[in-house]
Design a protein around this motif. Structure first.
Motif, PDB file in Angstrom:
ATOM      1  N   SER A 117      57.674  37.247  60.357  1.00 54.45           N
ATOM      2  CA  SER A 117      57.545  38.639  60.809  1.00 54.45           C
ATOM      3  C   SER A 117      56.740  39.484  59.828  1.00 54.45           C
ATOM      4  CB  SER A 117      58.926  39.265  61.030  1.00 54.45           C
ATOM      5  OG  SER A 117      59.627  39.395  59.804  1.00 54.45           O
ATOM      6  N   GLY A 118      56.680  39.054  58.567  1.00 50.55           N
ATOM      7  CA  GLY A 118      55.967  39.825  57.558  1.00 50.55           C
ATOM      8  C   GLY A 118      54.502  40.016  57.897  1.00 50.55           C
ATOM      9  N   LYS A 119      53.835  38.917  58.321  1.00 56.70           N
ATOM     10  CA  LYS A 119      52.405  39.018  58.642  1.00 56.70           C
ATOM     11  C   LYS A 119      52.192  39.891  59.879  1.00 56.70           C
ATOM     12  CE  LYS A 119      52.019  34.815  61.497  1.00 56.70           C
ATOM     13  NZ  LYS A 119      51.315  33.530  61.679  1.00 56.70           N
ATOM     14  N   HIS A 120      53.125  39.793  60.845  1.00 58.42           N
ATOM     15  CA  HIS A 120      53.018  40.641  62.034  1.00 58.42           C
ATOM     16  C   HIS A 120      53.222  42.108  61.672  1.00 58.42           C
ATOM     17  CE1 HIS A 120      52.635  37.245  64.666  1.00 58.42           C
ATOM     18  NE2 HIS A 120      53.823  36.764  64.353  1.00 58.42           N
ATOM     19  N   LEU A 121      54.184  42.363  60.776  1.00 59.95           N
ATOM     20  CA  LEU A 121      54.434  43.739  60.364  1.00 59.95           C
ATOM     21  C   LEU A 121      53.220  44.300  59.618  1.00 59.95           C
ATOM     22  CD1 LEU A 121      56.266  46.188  60.136  1.00 59.95           C
ATOM     23  CD2 LEU A 121      57.218  45.211  58.035  1.00 59.95           C
ATOM     24  N   ARG A 122      52.606  43.496  58.772  1.00 60.81           N
ATOM     25  CA  ARG A 122      51.437  43.965  58.035  1.00 60.81           C
ATOM     26  C   ARG A 122      50.327  44.410  59.007  1.00 60.81           C
ATOM     27  NH1 ARG A 122      50.252  43.235  52.851  1.00 60.81           N
ATOM     28  NH2 ARG A 122      51.760  41.525  52.641  1.00 60.81           N
ATOM     29  N   LYS A 123      50.077  43.581  60.031  1.00 60.72           N
ATOM     30  CA  LYS A 123      49.066  43.926  61.020  1.00 60.72           C
ATOM     31  C   LYS A 123      49.474  45.174  61.817  1.00 60.72           C
ATOM     32  CE  LYS A 123      46.504  42.027  64.964  1.00 60.72           C
ATOM     33  NZ  LYS A 123      46.345  40.891  65.897  1.00 60.72           N
ATOM     34  N   PHE A 124      50.753  45.230  62.203  1.00 64.73           N
ATOM     35  CA  PHE A 124      51.284  46.378  62.945  1.00 64.73           C
ATOM     36  C   PHE A 124      51.119  47.659  62.135  1.00 64.73           C
ATOM     37  CE2 PHE A 124      54.799  49.227  64.080  1.00 64.73           C
ATOM     38  CZ  PHE A 124      54.716  49.254  65.467  1.00 64.73           C
ATOM     39  N   MET A 125      51.415  47.578  60.834  1.00 61.27           N
ATOM     40  CA  MET A 125      51.334  48.766  59.981  1.00 61.27           C
ATOM     41  C   MET A 125      49.890  49.199  59.762  1.00 61.27           C
ATOM     42  SD  MET A 125      54.424  47.875  57.319  1.00 61.27           S
ATOM     43  CE  MET A 125      54.018  49.145  56.156  1.00 61.27           C
ATOM     44  N   GLU A 126      48.965  48.252  59.718  1.00 66.43           N
ATOM     45  CA  GLU A 126      47.555  48.610  59.589  1.00 66.43           C
ATOM     46  C   GLU A 126      47.081  49.349  60.846  1.00 66.43           C
ATOM     47  OE1 GLU A 126      43.741  49.137  58.136  1.00 66.43           O
ATOM     48  OE2 GLU A 126      45.658  48.717  57.140  1.00 66.43           O
ATOM     49  N   GLU A 127      47.499  48.864  62.011  1.00 66.59           N
ATOM     50  CA  GLU A 127      47.176  49.565  63.259  1.00 66.59           C
ATOM     51  C   GLU A 127      47.819  50.948  63.283  1.00 66.59           C
ATOM     52  OE1 GLU A 127      45.261  48.981  66.093  1.00 66.59           O
ATOM     53  OE2 GLU A 127      44.365  47.542  64.704  1.00 66.59           O
ATOM     54  N   SER A 128      49.053  51.010  62.825  1.00 69.06           N
ATOM     55  CA  SER A 128      49.774  52.280  62.758  1.00 69.06           C
ATOM     56  C   SER A 128      49.030  53.276  61.876  1.00 69.06           C
ATOM     57  CB  SER A 128      51.191  52.031  62.228  1.00 69.06           C
ATOM     58  OG  SER A 128      51.839  53.232  61.925  1.00 69.06           O
ATOM     59  N   ARG A 129      48.536  52.798  60.726  1.00 69.61           N
ATOM     60  CA  ARG A 129      47.797  53.675  59.801  1.00 69.61           C
ATOM     61  C   ARG A 129      46.527  54.207  60.463  1.00 69.61           C
ATOM     62  NH1 ARG A 129      43.505  53.453  56.865  1.00 69.61           N
ATOM     63  NH2 ARG A 129      43.134  51.245  57.345  1.00 69.61           N
ATOM     64  N   LYS A 130      45.792  53.320  61.136  1.00 71.46           N
ATOM     65  CA  LYS A 130      44.558  53.750  61.799  1.00 71.46           C
ATOM     66  C   LYS A 130      44.859  54.776  62.889  1.00 71.46           C
ATOM     67  CE  LYS A 130      42.059  49.368  61.093  1.00 71.46           C
ATOM     68  NZ  LYS A 130      41.563  48.136  61.774  1.00 71.46           N
ATOM     69  N   ASN A 131      45.909  54.513  63.667  1.00 71.71           N
ATOM     70  CA  ASN A 131      46.280  55.452  64.728  1.00 71.71           C
ATOM     71  C   ASN A 131      46.684  56.805  64.147  1.00 71.71           C
ATOM     72  OD1 ASN A 131      45.764  53.544  66.678  1.00 71.71           O
ATOM     73  ND2 ASN A 131      47.898  52.946  66.959  1.00 71.71           N
ATOM     74  N   TYR A 132      47.368  56.760  63.016  1.00 69.24           N
ATOM     75  CA  TYR A 132      47.774  58.006  62.351  1.00 69.24           C
ATOM     76  C   TYR A 132      46.530  58.809  61.967  1.00 69.24           C
ATOM     77  CZ  TYR A 132      50.314  61.148  59.197  1.00 69.24           C
ATOM     78  OH  TYR A 132      50.847  62.264  58.588  1.00 69.24           O
ATOM     79  N   GLU A 133      45.575  58.144  61.353  1.00 61.81           N
ATOM     80  CA  GLU A 133      44.358  58.840  60.922  1.00 61.81           C
ATOM     81  C   GLU A 133      43.611  59.431  62.119  1.00 61.81           C
ATOM     82  OE1 GLU A 133      42.261  55.872  58.735  1.00 61.81           O
ATOM     83  OE2 GLU A 133      43.558  56.042  56.953  1.00 61.81           O
ATOM     84  N   ILE A 134      43.531  58.666  63.206  1.00 60.12           N
ATOM     85  CA  ILE A 134      42.853  59.162  64.407  1.00 60.12           C
ATOM     86  C   ILE A 134      43.611  60.357  64.988  1.00 60.12           C
ATOM     87  CG2 ILE A 134      42.261  58.598  66.805  1.00 60.12           C
ATOM     88  CD1 ILE A 134      41.867  55.662  65.724  1.00 60.12           C
ATOM     89  N   ALA A 135      44.937  60.236  65.062  1.00 61.77           N
ATOM     90  CA  ALA A 135      45.755  61.316  65.623  1.00 61.77           C
ATOM     91  C   ALA A 135      45.572  62.595  64.818  1.00 61.77           C
ATOM     92  CB  ALA A 135      47.225  60.906  65.650  1.00 61.77           C
ATOM     93  N   MET A 136      45.611  62.481  63.490  1.00 67.32           N
ATOM     94  CA  MET A 136      45.516  63.674  62.648  1.00 67.32           C
ATOM     95  C   MET A 136      44.105  64.253  62.639  1.00 67.32           C
ATOM     96  SD  MET A 136      48.593  64.055  61.890  1.00 67.32           S
ATOM     97  CE  MET A 136      49.452  62.943  62.999  1.00 67.32           C
ATOM     98  N   GLN A 137      43.098  63.402  62.744  1.00 72.08           N
ATOM     99  CA  GLN A 137      41.712  63.885  62.681  1.00 72.08           C
ATOM    100  C   GLN A 137      41.197  64.369  64.030  1.00 72.08           C
ATOM    101  OE1 GLN A 137      39.444  60.640  61.032  1.00 72.08           O
ATOM    102  NE2 GLN A 137      40.629  60.600  59.139  1.00 72.08           N
ATOM    103  N   ASP A 138      41.548  63.649  65.099  1.00 68.69           N
ATOM    104  CA  ASP A 138      40.896  63.885  66.394  1.00 68.69           C
ATOM    105  C   ASP A 138      41.777  64.515  67.466  1.00 68.69           C
ATOM    106  OD1 ASP A 138      38.781  62.617  65.196  1.00 68.69           O
ATOM    107  OD2 ASP A 138      39.033  60.710  66.258  1.00 68.69           O
ATOM    108  N   LEU A 139      43.093  64.439  67.321  1.00 66.01           N
ATOM    109  CA  LEU A 139      43.937  64.771  68.466  1.00 66.01           C
ATOM    110  C   LEU A 139      44.882  65.951  68.264  1.00 66.01           C
ATOM    111  CD1 LEU A 139      44.887  61.154  69.661  1.00 66.01           C
ATOM    112  CD2 LEU A 139      43.045  62.633  70.483  1.00 66.01           C
TER     113      LEU A 139
END
Length: 490
Positions: A117-139
Motif C-alpha cells: 500500500s505504501g507505493k500506492h499511497l505515494r502515488k495517491f499523495m502525489e496526485e493529491s498534491r497536484k490537485n491541491y496546487e491546481i485547486a488553489m491556483q485555478d479554481l
C-alpha cells in the motif's frame, strides 16, 4: 469615503472586512452575538476555555496567503505549533493508528499495515498534491459566475476526476478498511459522503498528510481574534450584540440596515451571516432563493458538541482523536440518506489543553467532543445527555480510560443551538456539501440578482465549507465587488 456594512463576524466576514478596508472603504461589522468570531467563539467557564466551533487547523498556506495580502505574517497575530502525531484514529480496543507529521512516516505506517500500500499511497499523495496546487491556483479563488472558471489545461486533463468519486479512487488500490477510512475521512470536512464527492477533492488528503495538522496557541478563537485585530488596524469598526433584524431597500439598492439597537445607512452590504437567514431579512420579492430551494440542497452535517471540564489530565489520548470503531457507512446513511438519530455514531474527541495547558487550570483538562448528525433533527438536553454517555462508554471501551468520573462540568450544543445562536439554515454546522452538483457556479451566488449592492460570503456560497474556504470566500466576494464597483456604487 463609501460605507460598507458587514453582517456577522465569522471568518468570511473578517476577511471581507480587511480587504474592503484596505481598498479604502469605511467598514462596520455588525455581530449578533456577544463576541467576534462567529462559530470560532470562545466559551469560558470556571477557568476553562473551550473553542466552540472549529478545532482542526489545516491548509496553513491559505492563512499565510491571507495575512501576506496585508504585508503581514501569521506569526504577527498568533503562534502555531505543528502536532506530532497529527491525530489518532481508533478502530477498536487498543487498536489505533497514529498519523505522523510527515508523509514518509505515513507511507511507512500504511506499508506496515498493508504490504504494497505504501507505493500506492505515494502515488495517491502525489496526485493529491497536484490537485491541491491546481485547486488553489485555478479554481477556489473564482467567484462562481461562469463554468469557464473551471476550464484550464490542467483541469481538462483531470475531467475524469470530476466524474469518479473519492471512494472509487481510494479503494482501487488500498484494500485495508482502516486505511480506506483514513483516506476518506478528510472529505468529511467538505460535508459529503466520500462516494458522493468528486475524486478531484482528494486534494484534501494533501491538506492532511502533506501540509500537516497545526494548532494555534490560544485555540481557534485566537485566529479569529488575530484577524479582527488586523481589521481594526485597518480601521474596521466592530459592534457586538447587534443583531440585524431588517435590510431595507430603496429600489434596486440597499439603503438601510436595521438592528435591534439602531439604524445604519450604507452604500454596500456584505453578509457573512447565514445566506438563507439573510434573505429572510429582505422584502420577500428580493430573495435569490426560495425556502423550497434550501430544503432541496444537500447540507453538510449538523453536530452534537460537548464542552467538558475534567479534574485531571487525560491519559492514552492525543490532542485530536477520531473514533472509527463503528460502521462508517451506516452512520453516513443516518446523516444523508435516511436522516435520523444515529444508532452507533463515529465521533471526535479533542483535548487541546494537552498541547496548550493555558486553556485549563493546572493539572486539569479541557475536552471537546463532536458527533456529526443530520440537519433538521429534533434534539433536546435528554438526547444530548444520552449521546454523551455513549461517548464516555466508547472511550472507556477502547482505551480503558474512565473519563466519566473525572467530569467537573459539561455543556452541550446541538442542532437547535446552531439555529438559535447562528441562525444556521436547517441547523447545519459546516454549510452546503461540496457535491458535484453543488460546486462553483452551482452553489448559491455571491451577489443578489435584484439588488446591486448586496453580496453574500461564507460557507453556503463559493468555494465551500471549512475555515480556509471561508477566508477565501471573503477575498472572492471583495475582489468581485472591487472589479465591478463602477456599476455597483453609482
Amino acid at each position: 469615503m463609501k460605507n460598507v456594512i458587514i453582517i456577522g463576524s465569522g471568518f468570511s466576514s473578517l476577511a471581507s472586512a480587511c480587504y474592503m478596508a484596505k481598498a479604502g472603504f469605511s467598514v462596520t461589522v455588525l455581530e449578533k452575538n456577544e463576541q467576534v468570531g462567529g462559530r470560532a467563539s470562545m466559551l469560558e467557564m470556571q477557568g476553562f476555555k473551550f473553542d466552540m466551533g472549529p478545532s482542526w487547523y489545516w491548509m496553513p498556506d491559505i492563512f499565510e496567503r491571507f495575512f501576506s495580502d496585508f504585508g503581514k505574517k501569521v506569526s504577527d497575530y498568533y503562534q502555531l505549533e505543528k502536532l506530532s502525531p497529527g491525530y489518532r484514529v481508533y478502530f477498536g480496543k487498543d487498536d489505533y493508528i497514529d498519523i505522523a507529521d510527515n508523509p514518509e512516516k505515513i507511507i511507512e505506517t500504511f506499508e506496515r499495515i498493508e504490504s504494497g500500500s505504501g507505493k500506492h499511497l505515494r502515488k495517491f499523495m502525489e496526485e493529491s498534491r497536484k490537485n491541491y496546487e491546481i485547486a488553489m491556483q485555478d479554481l477556489v479563488y473564482n467567484p462562481g459566475k461562469s463554468l469557464i472558471e473551471l476550464l484550464s489545461l490542467e483541469t481538462a486533463k483531470r475531467l475524469n476526476l470530476f466524474v469518479q468519486n473519492i471512494s472509487q479512487t481510494v479503494r482501487k488500490n488500498i484494500k485495508n478498511p482502516k486505511l480506506q477510512s483514513i483516506l476518506e475521512f478528510p472529505v468529511l470536512f467538505l460535508g459529503a459522503k466520500p462516494n458522493n464527492t468528486p475524486a478531484f477533492y482528494n486534494f484534501m488528503n494533501h491538506a492532511d498528510f502533506g501540509l500537516g495538522t497545526w494548532y494555534p496557541k490560544g485555540g481557534f478563537n485566537a485566529v479569529a481574534l488575530g484577524m479582527a485585530r488586523l481589521a481594526e488596524e485597518l480601521g474596521v469598526k466592530f459592534l457586538v450584540n447587534e443583531e440585524v433584524i431588517k435590510i431595507e431597500n430603496d429600489g434596486d439598492v440597499i439603503s438601510t440596515v436595521i438592528t435591534k439597537n439602531g439604524i445604519y445607512t450604507t452604500d454596500l452590504v456584505i453578509s457573512g451571516a447565514d445566506y438563507a437567514h439573510t434573505e429572510k431579512l429582505l422584502n420577500p420579492n428580493l430573495k435569490n432563493y426560495s425556502d423550497e430551494y434550501w430544503q432541496k440542497k444537500v447540507f453538510a452535517p449538523s453536530s452534537f458538541l460537548y464542552y467538558v471540564a475534567f479534574d485531571q489530565k487525560v491519559e492514552k489520548l492525543l490532542h485530536h482523536n477520531l473514533f472509527f470503531d463503528t460502521d462508517f457507512e451506516q452512520h453516513a446513511v443516518e446523516i444523508y440518506d435516511e436522516p435520523q438519530l444515529p444508532k452507533n455514531p463515529l465521533f471526535y474527541a479533542n483535548f487541546s489543553s494537552i498541547t496548550d495547558p493555558d486553556l485549563a487550570p493546572e493539572g486539569k483538562e479541557v475536552g471537546f467532543f463532536l458527533i456529526p448528525v443530520a440537519v433538521d433533527l429534533e434534539d433536546n438536553q435528554n438526547v444530548h445527555d444520552r449521546y454523551f454517555e455513549l461517548i464516555m462508554d466508547r472511550i472507556q471501551k477502547n482505551t480503558d480510560v474512565d473519563l466519566r468520573k473525572h467530569v467537573l462540568f459539561k455543556k452541550s450544543f446541538g442542532v437547535r443551538d446552531f439555529k438559535e445562536r447562528y441562525h444556521s439554515c436547517r441547523g447545519n454546522a459546516y454549510g452546503l456539501a461540496n457535491t458535484l452538483l453543488q460546486t462553483s457556479i452551482l452553489r448559491p451566488q455571491i451577489d443578489n440578482k435584484k439588488i446591486k449592492n448586496l453580496f453574500y460570503t461564507g460557507q453556503l456560497t463559493v468555494p465551500g465549507p471549512g475555515v480556509p474556504p471561508a477566508l477565501i470566500s471573503g477575498k472572492v466576494v471583495t475582489d468581485y465587488i472591487l472589479k465591478n464597483q463602477h456599476r455597483i456604487l453609482k
